[in-house]
Scaffold this motif. Structure first.
Motif, short mmCIF file in Angstrom:
data_model
loop_
_atom_site.label_atom_id
_atom_site.label_comp_id
_atom_site.label_asym_id
_atom_site.label_seq_id
_atom_site.Cartn_x
_atom_site.Cartn_y
_atom_site.Cartn_z
N SER A 65 0.84 -1.20 0.00
CA SER A 65 0.00 0.00 0.00
C SER A 65 0.87 1.25 0.00
N ASP A 66 0.31 2.37 -0.43
CA ASP A 66 0.95 3.68 -0.30
C ASP A 66 2.37 3.68 -0.85
N ILE A 67 2.48 3.50 -2.16
CA ILE A 67 3.79 3.53 -2.81
C ILE A 67 4.39 4.93 -2.78
N HIS A 68 3.61 5.95 -3.06
CA HIS A 68 4.07 7.35 -3.03
C HIS A 68 5.37 7.51 -3.81
N SER A 69 5.33 7.15 -5.09
CA SER A 69 6.53 7.12 -5.92
C SER A 69 7.24 8.47 -6.03
N GLY A 70 6.52 9.55 -5.85
CA GLY A 70 7.13 10.87 -5.94
C GLY A 70 8.13 11.17 -4.86
N SER A 71 8.19 10.32 -3.83
CA SER A 71 9.13 10.54 -2.73
C SER A 71 10.43 9.75 -2.89
N PHE A 72 10.46 8.79 -3.80
CA PHE A 72 11.62 7.90 -3.90
C PHE A 72 12.89 8.63 -4.34
N THR A 73 14.02 8.18 -3.81
CA THR A 73 15.32 8.75 -4.18
C THR A 73 16.36 7.67 -4.49
N ASN A 74 16.10 6.42 -4.09
CA ASN A 74 17.11 5.37 -4.22
C ASN A 74 16.54 4.21 -5.05
N ARG A 75 16.92 4.15 -6.31
CA ARG A 75 16.38 3.15 -7.22
C ARG A 75 16.77 1.73 -6.79
N ASP A 120 -0.23 -16.20 -4.13
CA ASP A 120 -1.19 -16.46 -5.20
C ASP A 120 -1.73 -15.17 -5.79
N LEU A 121 -1.87 -14.16 -4.94
CA LEU A 121 -2.54 -12.91 -5.34
C LEU A 121 -1.76 -11.73 -4.79
N LEU A 122 -1.68 -10.65 -5.58
CA LEU A 122 -1.02 -9.42 -5.15
C LEU A 122 -2.02 -8.28 -5.18
N LEU A 123 -2.20 -7.60 -4.05
CA LEU A 123 -3.16 -6.50 -3.94
C LEU A 123 -2.47 -5.23 -3.50
N PHE A 124 -2.77 -4.14 -4.18
CA PHE A 124 -2.23 -2.82 -3.85
C PHE A 124 -3.38 -1.91 -3.43
N THR A 125 -3.29 -1.33 -2.22
CA THR A 125 -4.43 -0.60 -1.67
C THR A 125 -4.28 0.93 -1.67
N GLY A 126 -3.76 1.47 -2.78
CA GLY A 126 -3.90 2.90 -3.03
C GLY A 126 -2.74 3.81 -2.70
N ASP A 127 -2.78 5.02 -3.28
CA ASP A 127 -1.74 6.05 -3.21
C ASP A 127 -0.48 5.62 -3.95
N ILE A 128 -0.59 5.58 -5.27
CA ILE A 128 0.56 5.21 -6.09
C ILE A 128 1.49 6.40 -6.30
N HIS A 130 -7.05 -5.41 7.94
CA HIS A 130 -5.60 -5.26 8.05
C HIS A 130 -5.20 -3.92 7.46
N VAL A 131 -4.47 -3.13 8.28
CA VAL A 131 -4.00 -1.81 7.85
C VAL A 131 -2.50 -1.90 7.60
N ASN A 132 -2.14 -1.86 6.33
CA ASN A 132 -0.73 -1.93 5.93
C ASN A 132 -0.02 -0.62 6.28
N ARG A 133 1.20 -0.72 6.78
CA ARG A 133 1.95 0.46 7.21
C ARG A 133 2.54 1.26 6.04
N GLY A 134 2.39 0.74 4.85
CA GLY A 134 2.82 1.48 3.67
C GLY A 134 4.16 1.03 3.14
#
Length: 408
Positions: free
Chosen positions: A170-180, A196-204, A380-384
């Motif tokens: 969850s909460d990828i927030h790609s605009g904050s990344f600095t280290n590829r 079996d399954l991959l789920l992404f719960t928002g804020d890309i 379940h609340v993912n910490r991001g």
């Protein structure tokens, strides 16, 4: 005088007191002018940088890395001094009580000079703990990915899904990344779970679709045997950015949604999909963002579950955990498992797995990190995965969640 002005004055006074007591602690244990000057200079430089960034910050650019660093430096410098203030102010209160006792009862009090030095040393030592922790959190903690695993049992889980595994991010927030390199390793760690399954719960993104441009070729490597599904978060709508026109904002939102397709995710906007195995099925429901307070309330459970029956086993993806309390947990339609994110656990706190969990986030969200259960329903609340505003993580590490479904 307006409330806004009063609040600013209160903050200014509190910051002044914190700085005054912190400097008093330093002067109590050393008279070295170079050290004292350096202390004052560093503190002043951080404040000047922070206010310069805030005053020149353009919302049209979205949240910049400069803004994040200004916030990070301010917290790193100011928060440890707050510990000094609490200790020394407490001692001053104690000294004041002793003084009153001596006045009213005509008694003498012993010199407090030696104790003041000792207390100052203790306060500075105590302040050193959060200072080091925040430095680590900014440099390394934000990439300290943890794989957290849960087994959840349900009496009405279809038998074919016994042992079925789900990875949630969850909460990828790609605009904050600095280290590829760190992000590539994290994506590899997700794939290593072989769920079996991959789920992404928002804020890309933080605000703009273009923030993901340099990361498409990293996140399109994510894999799960039965597919990848996603939903939108509050940041994906572009609401925290100033746009030249409504058309620009709408175009950005369109591009944000297209990102999911580019990296191979099936974006669910108030929709559902069926996961089928050995002739049995479970419903995967994904809603748009719904959050308490001033957040978007576009999540529509009824629309998302058209043609889904009450009796079917359901997994709900809803970005903001406040949705669970407000509309989900007591819903007669019976959502067995809800997956959320959004809070980040405030990216700072203290966790001792299985023993203790605390963050200021708990005073805003009842369900703020990890697994919660009421009756036979779970959230379940993912910490991001990423980070936002503060450019680091302290104690609340970035999370990759693996959930295994079991039949009770």
């Amino acid at each position: 005088m307006s409330r806004w002005v009063v609040r600013i004055l209160i903050v200014v006074v509190l910051v002044f007191l914190v700085e005054f007591y912190a400097f008093q602690a330093i002067t109590t244990i050393t008279a070295n002018k170079i050290f004292l000057f350096s202390w004052l200079f560093i503190g002043l430089a951080v404040y000047v940088y922070f206010f310069y960034i805030v005053l020149t910050y353009s919302r049209a650019k979205g949240q910049t890395k400069e803004f994040q660093w200004a916030v990070g430096l301010l917290i790193t410098v100011l928060l440890p001094k707050l510990f000094i203030f609490i200790v020394l102010f407490g001692e001053d209160v104690f000294r004041g009580i002793l003084k009153l006792i001596s006045v009213f009862f005509d008694s003498e009090t012993k010199s407090m000079i030696g104790r003041r030095v000792l207390i100052s040393q203790f306060a500075l030592g105590l302040a050193g703990i959060p200072f080091v922790a925040f430095i680590y959190g900014i440099i390394q903690g934000k990439y300290n990915y943890k794989v957290l695993k849960h087994e959840l049992s349900f009496k009405d889980l279809p038998a074919a899904f016994e042992g079925y595994t789900i990875t949630q991010i969850s909460d990828i927030h790609s605009g904050s990344f600095t280290n590829r390199e760190k992000i590539v390793k994290a994506v590899s760690l997700i794939n290593k779970q072989q769920s079996d399954l991959l789920l992404f719960t928002g804020d890309i993104v933080n605000n703009k679709a273009e923030e993901m441009d340099n990361w498409i070729d990293v996140f399109d490597k994510l894999y799960a045997k039965d597919g990848k599904y996603s939903i939108l978060g509050n940041h994906d709508y572009g609401d925290y950015n100033e746009w030249e026109s409504a058309a620009d904002k709408a175009n950005n939102f369109k591009k944000v949604k297209e990102i999911h397709q580019k990296i191979g995710f099936d974006l669910l906007c108030n929709e559902h999909r069926y996961l089928q195995k050995d002739g049995e099925k479970i419903a995967l429901v994904g809603v748009e963002n719904w959050g308490k307070g001033g957040f978007q309330k576009k999540g529509d459970l009824k629309k998302a579950t058209q043609k889904v029956s009450k009796e079917e086993f359901k997994i709900l993806m809803s970005h903001d955990p406040s949705h669970w309390d407000a509309q989900v947990k007591d819903n007669d339609f019976n959502y067995h498992l809800t997956l959320s994110g959004h809070t980040h656990g405030l990216q700072m706190g203290i966790e001792i797995p299985g023993w203790f969990k605390w963050s200021p986030s708990k005073y805003v969200y009842k369900q703020w990190a990890g697994l919660y259960q009421e009756a036979d329903r779970y959230i379940h609340v993912n910490r991001g995965f990423g980070f936002h505003a503060f450019p680091g993580r302290v104690g609340i590490w970035p999370e990759i969640t693996v959930i295994t479904l079991k039949k009770a």
